[in-house]
Design a protein around this motif. Structure first.
Motif, mmCIF file in Angstrom:
data_model
loop_
_atom_site.group_PDB
_atom_site.id
_atom_site.type_symbol
_atom_site.label_atom_id
_atom_site.label_comp_id
_atom_site.label_asym_id
_atom_site.label_seq_id
_atom_site.Cartn_x
_atom_site.Cartn_y
_atom_site.Cartn_z
ATOM 1 N N UNK A 1 48.416 19.052 55.810
ATOM 2 C CA UNK A 1 49.182 19.727 56.528
ATOM 3 C C UNK A 1 48.130 20.981 56.347
ATOM 4 N N UNK A 2 48.379 21.589 57.659
ATOM 5 C CA UNK A 2 46.987 22.904 58.160
ATOM 6 C C UNK A 2 46.370 23.107 58.009
ATOM 7 N N UNK A 3 45.996 21.653 57.864
ATOM 8 C CA UNK A 3 44.546 21.980 58.076
ATOM 9 C C UNK A 3 43.638 22.592 59.485
ATOM 10 N N UNK A 4 42.626 22.886 59.805
ATOM 11 C CA UNK A 4 41.705 23.142 60.789
ATOM 12 C C UNK A 4 40.178 22.531 61.705
ATOM 13 N N UNK A 5 40.437 21.535 60.830
ATOM 14 C CA UNK A 5 39.419 20.479 60.446
ATOM 15 C C UNK A 5 39.946 19.869 61.870
ATOM 16 N N UNK A 6 38.729 19.732 63.273
ATOM 17 C CA UNK A 6 39.899 19.786 64.487
ATOM 18 C C UNK A 6 39.430 18.105 64.362
ATOM 19 N N UNK A 7 39.306 17.376 64.066
ATOM 20 C CA UNK A 7 39.103 15.701 63.842
ATOM 21 C C UNK A 7 39.934 14.879 63.523
ATOM 22 N N UNK A 8 40.375 15.662 61.887
ATOM 23 C CA UNK A 8 42.168 15.533 61.175
ATOM 24 C C UNK A 8 42.898 15.589 61.997
ATOM 25 N N UNK A 9 42.733 16.967 62.641
ATOM 26 C CA UNK A 9 44.390 17.042 63.860
ATOM 27 C C UNK A 9 44.307 15.439 64.968
ATOM 28 N N UNK A 10 42.455 15.226 65.301
ATOM 29 C CA UNK A 10 43.126 13.931 66.032
ATOM 30 C C UNK A 10 43.655 13.261 65.574
ATOM 31 N N UNK A 11 43.344 13.081 64.882
ATOM 32 C CA UNK A 11 44.000 11.769 63.333
ATOM 33 C C UNK A 11 45.442 11.666 63.714
ATOM 34 N N UNK A 12 45.770 12.645 63.044
ATOM 35 C CA UNK A 12 47.819 12.673 63.003
ATOM 36 C C UNK A 12 48.163 12.658 64.666
ATOM 37 N N UNK A 13 46.848 12.889 65.905
ATOM 38 C CA UNK A 13 48.394 13.060 67.153
ATOM 39 C C UNK A 13 48.136 11.090 67.697
ATOM 40 N N UNK A 14 49.084 10.512 67.277
ATOM 41 C CA UNK A 14 49.839 9.790 67.623
ATOM 42 C C UNK A 14 50.833 8.727 68.329
ATOM 43 N N UNK A 15 50.991 8.089 68.796
ATOM 44 C CA UNK A 15 52.897 7.415 68.812
ATOM 45 C C UNK A 15 52.684 5.960 68.596
ATOM 46 N N UNK A 16 53.084 5.266 66.704
ATOM 47 C CA UNK A 16 53.003 4.304 67.259
ATOM 48 C C UNK A 16 54.136 3.342 67.429
ATOM 49 N N UNK A 17 54.064 2.226 67.710
ATOM 50 C CA UNK A 17 55.241 1.145 68.340
ATOM 51 C C UNK A 17 54.708 -0.351 67.678
ATOM 52 N N UNK A 18 55.915 -0.031 67.283
ATOM 53 C CA UNK A 18 56.969 -1.473 66.242
ATOM 54 C C UNK A 18 57.413 -2.064 67.009
#
Length: 541
Positions: free
Chosen positions: A518-535
């Motif tokens: 939460x509220x991170x400025x780490x670009x790598x962590x931000x990239x990990x959290x951008x997804x859409x998972x489909x089940x």
């Protein structure tokens, strides 16, 4: 003089040998030509596709079975069809007993595969397609995926859409993703093999590397291997597949959910070229017979039982209606009206053929390089549809044929929903500071999601969006991040709906990133959290 005589003798010998060689070559070619015309195989490979060699095989076809009233001297032509023991294929037996073939100007000869365990009728998949490809048979009832793999003839009618008859059973495996590393048994060269490959493709599992394949000679042998503990999963069709329950097997996926198995009528190119009127008469007789089956089911069942070989068809005189209904409950038959709809717009069937070729190719098999649009001829259906007398007044036992229709699923509930597979595509690019998908992301959805959703019934897609929560602290609220995550999931759904998928089939959710992101400025962590998972979620198995 003596020298001259020797020279002449040598010359005569040489000329004689040359004549023998030439004569032998001509004789060989003549015999080969006769063999090709009669359908007898030569001791060389047989290829029906031109680019895919087939093992050497005996092309001597089993004797077709004709009606007991068949008269070879009455001047009527014969029409030979090969078919398995399968509920929707029994229209052939009904046609013969009812006399619809003679009524339409021909004698139907049936080659029933594996009839009464007679070795003469143990016709392999390769032999079936070769016999059709060489023109020894006029038609073959088989599956669309088989046509995509071998191009043995031309699809001229749709027989049915499998609606539960084909199944994949497993033990200790809950989702398609869990098949990774599993041993899977199936009948080689059959639709069970294709069903296996297609199932694996949903989760992007490679048949050559991610699983162990155990091809067998029949569904019964594949189930036996499963029950003996040699396999973790088995693909096949009813009734044999139900024996997998003996060792604790349970259904993982069936054609009731994935409508990927289409039974088709394939006509030989030779018959179409030389006897187009006869081919049309057969199609007319088929739909005339199917009309009778719909309008008087009990009589049709009696006729099928009367054909005999009841331990092969499992349709017995004393319980004919019940037996035939049991066969047909799990197949959605295509009547003349359904066929007319399919053949009016060939795009869906062409797409199915292309998908089947991609699935076969991904498994490592060589596929023909011909144009799949040449594998369908709608003209026979068009001419049959012009005859009002062939239109059925009523519905088949399973009236859920959905090949070219929008699937109504709004009445289904998700109370008993189970996860079938988590789709492997989850990283999608959006336009900067936007929820709009890029063109590349749309292409991924077209390849990863659309084929499965467009060929399934009773499957929902849960779409969960996730968004990064950028810092510094106080820049965004939790509600804003969750709203943005759901908006990205909605963007994926909107695109799929625009491609023809029913909006009622989606469950949209959003999720926050892990609390330590939460509220991170780490670009790598931000990239990990951008997804859409489909089940993919199934309502029932």
């Amino acid at each position: 003089m003596q020298k001259l005589n020797k020279t002449r003798i040598a010359f005569i010998v040489i000329v004689g040998l040359a004549l023998l060689i030439v004569g032998g070559a001509l004789a060989f070619n003549f015999v080969k030509k006769l063999a090709a015309q009669s359908g007898t195989s030569m001791p060389s490979g047989v290829s029906s596709t031109g680019n895919q060699s087939t093992p050497v095989m005996n092309l001597d076809a089993p004797d077709p079975i004709f009606s007991s009233t068949y008269n070879a001297e009455d001047g009527l032509p014969t029409y030979i069809c090969g078919a398995d023991a399968f509920g929707s294929y029994f229209t052939l037996q009904q046609m013969q007993i009812s006399g619809k073939d003679v009524e339409h100007g021909f004698h139907l000869g049936i080659v029933p595969f594996y009839l009464d365990e007679d070795p003469a009728y143990a016709v392999s998949e390769e032999q079936r397609t070769a016999l059709l490809g060489t023109g020894q048979w006029d038609c073959l009832l088989t599956t669309l995926d088989s046509v995509a793999l071998t191009s043995p003839g031309v699809i001229t009618a749709i027989v049915d859409e499998s609606a539960g008859a084909d199944q994949l059973w497993a033990r200790g495996i809950n989702t398609i993703n869990d098949l990774k590393g599993a041993r899977i048994a199936f009948s080689r060269g059959s639709v069970g093999e294709y069903f296996t490959y297609y199932t694996l493709s949903i989760a992007r599992l490679n048949p050559r590397f991610d699983v162990t394949l155990l091809p067998k000679d029949s569904v019964a042998e594949a189930v036996e291997a499963f029950n003996n503990g040699e396999a973790d999963a088995v693909s096949g069709w009813e009734p044999d597949i139900y024996d997998a329950e003996e060792s604790g097997g349970v259904p993982l996926l069936s054609s009731q959910q994935m409508r990927i198995v289409i039974d088709v009528m394939v006509t030989s190119r030779q018959s179409m070229a030389a006897e187009a009127d006869l081919v049309q008469n057969f199609h007319n007789a088929w739909f005339d017979t199917l009309k009778d089956q719909v309008e008087d089911f009990d009589e049709a069942a009696k006729q099928i039982a009367k054909w005999g070989h009841n331990d092969w068809s499992f349709v017995y005189p004393e319980s004919a209606s019940e037996d035939l209904e049991l066969w047909l409950e799990s197949v959605a038959q295509a009547d003349l009206s359904d066929n007319t709809t399919v053949m009016r717009d060939l795009e869906p069937i062409i797409n199915r053929l292309q998908i089947a070729r991609r699935v076969w190719a991904a498994s490592g098999l060589d596929v023909p390089k011909d144009d799949v649009s040449d594998l369908v001829d709608p003209s026979y259906i068009s001419r049959a549809a012009a005859q009002a007398s062939l239109q059925a007044h009523g519905n088949p036992i399973n009236d859920t044929f959905s090949f070219s229709t929008e699937l109504a699923v709004s009445s289904l509930g998700t109370a008993d929903a189970q996860t079938l597979v988590v789709l492997p595509c989850r990283r999608f690019a959006f336009l900067p500071e936007s929820t709009e998908l890029t063109l590349e992301s749309r292409r991924i959805l077209d390849e990863c999601v659309m084929p499965t959703l467009s060929q399934s019934v009773g499957l929902f897609l849960q779409v969960e969006g996730s968004s990064a929560w950028p810092g510094p602290p106080g820049t965004y609220t939790q509600e804003e991040i969750l709203e943005f995550a759901e908006a990205r999931a909605q963007s994926v759904v909107d695109y799929l709906v625009s491609q023809g998928i029913d909006s009622a089939r989606f469950i949209i959710t959003g999720t926050l990133p892990p609390e330590d992101h939460w509220e991170t400025e780490d670009a790598e962590l931000q990239s990990e959290d951008r997804y859409v998972e489909m089940t993919l979620i199934t309502v029932g198995r």
